[in-house]
Every structure is written in C-alpha cells, then in structure tokens.
Enzyme design. Structure first.
Site, PDB file in Angstrom:
ATOM      1  N   ASP A  92       0.887  -1.164   0.000  1.00 28.75           N
ATOM      2  CA  ASP A  92       0.000   0.000   0.000  1.00 28.75           C
ATOM      3  C   ASP A  92       0.915   1.200   0.000  1.00 28.75           C
ATOM      4  OD1 ASP A  92      -2.861   0.742  -0.025  1.00 28.75           O
ATOM      5  OD2 ASP A  92      -2.233   1.985   1.651  1.00 28.75           O
TER       6      ASP A  92
ATOM      7  N   GLY B  53       0.976   6.164 -12.132  1.00 28.40           N
ATOM      8  CA  GLY B  53       0.476   6.983 -11.027  1.00 28.40           C
ATOM      9  C   GLY B  53       1.019   8.407 -11.077  1.00 28.40           C
ATOM     10  N   TYR B  54       1.604   8.847  -9.947  1.00 28.58           N
ATOM     11  CA  TYR B  54       2.099  10.221  -9.824  1.00 28.58           C
ATOM     12  C   TYR B  54       3.555  10.370 -10.282  1.00 28.58           C
ATOM     13  CZ  TYR B  54      -2.114  10.756  -7.014  1.00 28.58           C
ATOM     14  OH  TYR B  54      -3.430  10.778  -6.595  1.00 28.58           O
TER      15      TYR B  54
END
Length: 197
Positions: free
Chosen positions: A69, A151-152
């Site tokens: 996570d 993602g980022y």
C-alpha cells in the site's frame, strides 16, 4: 518461493517482480490462480490497508500473499492524497486525471516538498506477518515530465537527480524508490524468517 500479489496493478507487478526475483521469490497474480479479489481499503494508514489486502488474498488462496500500500504525501496539502492516492478525486479519474487534480490543488502552494511512502506486508497461512516500510523524498513538479512509471511518477521530482520518477529507467527508479526501499527491508526480514522456519 511462490507468493501471490494482492493487487491488480500491472505497474506494481512489474516493479515488485523485478526486485523480488533477485531473492528467489516468484510473484504470481491472483488472476493466474483464477481469483479476482477486491478488498475495500478501509484502513487509515498504509500499514492497515496493506494488511487488509494481504490477509484477504492469503485466506482465499491459502498461499503466502504480499501487498503493497503506497501513496504520495504532499506537505502543503497536509499529507494528502496519502492513503487515498489511488482514489484521489473520486472513482471517475484515471492516473492523468489525478495528476491534473494534484497540480490544480498545488497551484500557488509552497513548499512543494513531498514523499512517496510504501508499506509491504506479507501474510502467511500459519498466521505469521512480515511488514516493511520505505520512503522517498521529492518535490511536486510544476508539470508532468517523462513517459515511464505509473500513477504520480510524472510529477514526483527527485532534486538530486533533476528528474521525475517517470524520466528514470526502471533500474534507476527501483534503486531509490519508496517501494524499492520497502522491498529491500522486506527481503532482509523474509531471509531471516525463512532461515528460522
């Protein structure tokens, strides 16, 4: 050793397989085992969410299951998007949409310091749990740069390298990333665990 990845994210699969293969771990997707388990991430920390996902997949497959996570924590946004990184802005947004939202929310904000955080958790059928955390410091770029990663990554700028994660090769990114650091710490714990068992 075969471990099931508690994720449907192909980017994570690729990154984690590359790093864990060096330690004799074969990572398999749930889908390879005919499973499609969606775990609601109700935890308020990366560790809680990683544990929820790994436990659910371990129980369903009766095999060791590993989960990551992770997320981006931006200082000017009080740690947001944090554990909600993959759900930032709601279910209608894809990765480029979340990046655009982040840049909008960062307009005029200083400082632009941030960090990527990853918690790796592995649950074993006998009830044992191994967990490790990794962090990588950076700043939020003013505009997306680079084609790699997910993602980022296009807006996570690493000042010493003068590049975003998306501009690094997979090897360069794995050497310094939050996930790379968490997996490095995890493999030390895994080696000790396997030596004891």
């Amino acid at each position: 050793m075969k471990i099931v990845l508690a994720s449907h994210n192909p980017g994570k699969m690729k990154e984690m397989s590359a790093i864990l293969a060096a330690f004799g771990v074969e990572l398999v997707l749930q889908s390879d085992l005919g499973m499609h388990i969606e775990v609601e991430e109700t935890g308020t920390t990366f560790r809680e969410n990683a544990l929820l996902k790994a436990q659910a997949v371990m129980k369903a497959t009766r095999m060791p299951a590993i989960s990551d996570d992770s997320g981006l924590m931006v200082d000017a946004l009080n740690g947001a998007p944090g554990v909600y990184s993959a759900r930032y802005g709601g279910p209608g947004l894809d990765d480029p949409g979340r990046v655009r939202l982040l840049l909008e929310n960062m307009r005029g904000q200083m400082p632009r310091t941030c960090r990527f955080v990853s918690v790796i958790t592995c649950c074993f059928p006998n009830g044992d749990v191994l967990s490790a955390r990794g962090e990588c410091e950076g700043t939020v770029a003013f505009t997306p740069m680079g084609e790699g990663g997910f993602g980022y990554d296009p807006v996570f700028f690493v000042p010493p390298l003068k590049k975003t994660f998306a501009q690094l090769t997979a090897e360069e990114k794995n050497a310094i990333s939050h996930r790379g650091k968490a997996l490095e710490a995890f493999q030390v714990k895994l080696r000790e665990y396997l030596e004891k068992s």
